[in-house]
Design an enzyme around this catalytic site. Structure first.
Site, PDB file in Angstrom:
ATOM      1  CD  GLU A   1     -55.799  21.279 -55.262  1.00  0.00           C
ATOM      2  OE1 GLU A   1     -54.632  21.026 -55.614  1.00  0.00           O
ATOM      3  OE2 GLU A   1     -56.583  21.940 -55.954  1.00  0.00           O
TER       4      GLU A   1
ATOM      5  CG  ASP B   1     -49.601  22.046 -63.077  1.00  0.00           C
ATOM      6  OD1 ASP B   1     -49.773  23.274 -63.109  1.00  0.00           O
ATOM      7  OD2 ASP B   1     -50.137  21.262 -63.881  1.00  0.00           O
TER       8      ASP B   1
ATOM      9  CG  HIS C   1     -47.727  30.638 -68.042  1.00  0.00           C
ATOM     10  ND1 HIS C   1     -48.517  29.555 -67.752  1.00  0.00           N
ATOM     11  CD2 HIS C   1     -46.635  30.147 -68.687  1.00  0.00           C
ATOM     12  CE1 HIS C   1     -47.935  28.451 -68.199  1.00  0.00           C
ATOM     13  NE2 HIS C   1     -46.786  28.777 -68.755  1.00  0.00           N
ATOM     14  CE1 TYR C   2     -49.773  40.158 -68.220  1.00  0.00           C
ATOM     15  CE2 TYR C   2     -49.213  40.447 -70.525  1.00  0.00           C
ATOM     16  CZ  TYR C   2     -49.911  40.853 -69.408  1.00  0.00           C
ATOM     17  OH  TYR C   2     -50.735  41.930 -69.460  1.00  0.00           O
TER      18      TYR C   2
ATOM     19  CB  SER D   1     -54.386  29.587 -67.122  1.00  0.00           C
ATOM     20  OG  SER D   1     -53.701  29.082 -66.021  1.00  0.00           O
TER      21      SER D   1
ATOM     22  CG  HIS E   1     -53.813  34.597 -56.699  1.00  0.00           C
ATOM     23  ND1 HIS E   1     -54.476  35.262 -55.702  1.00  0.00           N
ATOM     24  CD2 HIS E   1     -52.681  34.108 -56.128  1.00  0.00           C
ATOM     25  CE1 HIS E   1     -53.787  35.173 -54.566  1.00  0.00           C
ATOM     26  NE2 HIS E   1     -52.689  34.471 -54.806  1.00  0.00           N
ATOM     27  CG  LEU E   2     -47.253  36.250 -58.927  1.00  0.00           C
ATOM     28  CD1 LEU E   2     -47.095  36.649 -60.389  1.00  0.00           C
ATOM     29  CD2 LEU E   2     -46.332  37.080 -58.041  1.00  0.00           C
ATOM     30  CG  HIS E   3     -49.841  30.868 -60.995  1.00  0.00           C
ATOM     31  ND1 HIS E   3     -50.735  31.855 -61.390  1.00  0.00           N
ATOM     32  CD2 HIS E   3     -49.709  30.048 -62.064  1.00  0.00           C
ATOM     33  CE1 HIS E   3     -51.117  31.631 -62.635  1.00  0.00           C
ATOM     34  NE2 HIS E   3     -50.506  30.539 -63.078  1.00  0.00           N
ATOM     35  CB  VAL E   4     -43.533  31.034 -59.549  1.00  0.00           C
ATOM     36  CG1 VAL E   4     -42.201  30.655 -60.200  1.00  0.00           C
ATOM     37  CG2 VAL E   4     -43.577  32.536 -59.252  1.00  0.00           C
TER      38      VAL E   4
END
Lengths: 302, 302
Positions: B150, B170, B232-233, B236, B239-242
């Site tokens: 990617e 996304d 999100h908490y 999914s 591994h930290l993602h915003v």
């Protein structure tokens, strides 16, 4: 009758003399539409909200078997139909605001949205002043609290003037379909919004959380683990109210940019009584909102 | 006819002999329902999808004027009605899969959801252990970070191993329709989730907020005032993602029971470095989730 003065339980072609002047908004996913229009020979605009009713588990089998189906596609194991039900099924709900002001028209029209990042200072200098200048009437809230209207809809009341509240179904809920259960607790205490909550509000907030969920479990058999319990900021009216909606119901206004969980509000205030006085709060404003205009005039949007 | 072998344009009571055996799923906001059932005297299950039709601008005036209205409420300027339209309006569409396999049934079925009120202790004793036992592979995340996959989709990168990140569309976004713009910033630093953020994470979080929004404005001309920026908490993947999504896009996972605004995360940590270590966090689990099972085994759900 069309001017809203009729008795409840009246039936008729109340919109026979209604002329639509414009479509204000449509949401094809939620199957709703808002219109502006007039009644022939009468003054004043009406704002009308139309929303298709969800399918009802109890009646869906009967609905299907008695609907005339028009087959539109037939391919292998897949087929599609358009369905024409008989007239004895309620199909959509209508909410009318009449006479409606320009503010109502704007509220139900489609508009661009913007995020406001409201710091404590912006609240004091922009938001608060704007809301004081542009107060919507909330007579209908007082009608409920004083039992002049909707008293037969009350699910639970704690009459205490400081920590009490009235719990009743939200207008969006038909009180039948439990999957879209939606109730609102309106406080007797006159508190404007989330910004005004502090440690003095804790007994009220905890009372709403505890007594509200107990009343819902008792009345509707929906436990707290199936409920979303939250406050809106900005709210749609400035008298504190708490929303209880079924998790299964993708209710409007549950977005992180509008909803604040009651449980988290309590926890944050317990940590710091001035949490919501000092916190930067984020929310969306629509292009024609008075708040958007106030922030624009303040030079907030470049 | 009922087995779907009819010609197009045929009309009739095709579901007259249909018996519903179960409701698989319903969505009261979108007004849809999926059912499993049988035709009397025939073998095999059918899966049927019902969805109300949206209001049609061309015909809505006619629909309203010819509907019998049942007034259900009348308070001040507000009134509500249940509407019974005449039979000549198509009301819902139906899609049938017949015969349907067990896979079709599962695909269109709903799982129950529950709210978990995760205290610090429950996180330590239930959630953390469950996640350690049930680690999903996140090789695909490493493939992105190591530019094995990617890399041609990357919109922006800050390669710093501690405070850097990769910003890319996304999978839900086609990269064309700006109204549904949706990007994700994946951190180079190996941080599992919101629970692990503290004051050491502030330079990383601030960098994502600033550089991420600048990159989106530069590349897509969408300003920060049109973006929802959140974590999100539960996430999914751990591994930290915003998430960066266009306000106009009703993206999945923006509910207050899942989304946490990046801006608020930064502010809360600045107030208290251990805010997310100590905070009670609320989220939903589905019946078949490993976390639901773990909480059930712990006796959390009565």
């Amino acid at each position: 009758n069309a001017d809203g003065a009729g008795d409840e339980d009246e039936r008729g072609l109340f919109f026979k003399d209604f002329t639509t002047t414009s479509v204000l908004r449509e949401d094809t996913k939620a199957k709703l539409m808002t219109l502006k229009g007039k009644f022939n020979g009468k003054d004043g605009d009406a704002v009308v909200l139309l929303e298709k009713l969800p399918f009802d588990k109890e009646t869906v089998a009967n609905l299907m078997s008695s609907s005339t189906m028009h087959q539109t596609l037939n391919n292998d194991i897949y087929s599609t139909y358009e369905a024409f039900p008989p007239t004895n099924f309620p199909d959509y709900k209508t909410t009318m605001i009449y006479p409606a002001t320009e503010k109502h028209v704007i509220k139900y029209s489609e508009q661009d949205m913007y995020v406001v990042r409201e710091t404590k200072d912006l609240y004091e200098n922009v938001t608060k002043q704007c809301l004081e200048k542009n107060q919507f009437s909330i007579q209908w809230v007082y009608n409920i609290l004083e039992k002049k209207c909707e008293s037969e809809r009350i699910v639970f009341e704690d009459p205490d003037p400081v920590n009490g509240f009235i719990l009743l179904p939200d207008l969006k809920w038909n009180r039948k379909d439990l999957d879209s259960l939606y109730l609102v607790a309106i406080t007797h205490n006159h508190i404007k919004s989330l910004r005004d909550l502090n440690k003095e509000s804790l007994p009220l907030l905890k009372n709403i959380l505890k007594s509200g969920t107990e009343a819902i479990e008792k009345e509707f058999n929906i436990p707290v683990s199936k409920l979303r319990i939250y406050v809106h900021y900005q709210p749609s009216y400035y008298h504190l109210h708490v929303h209880f909606s079924n998790l299964k119901f993708d209710a409007p206004g549950t977005d992180v940019l509008r909803a604040h969980l009651l449980d988290s509000i309590i926890e944050n205030i317990e940590m710091d009584s001035q949490y919501y006085e000092n916190k930067t709060l984020h929310y969306t404003v629509k292009e024609n909102d008075v708040l958007h205009q106030a922030y624009k005039d303040h030079g907030y949007f470049k």
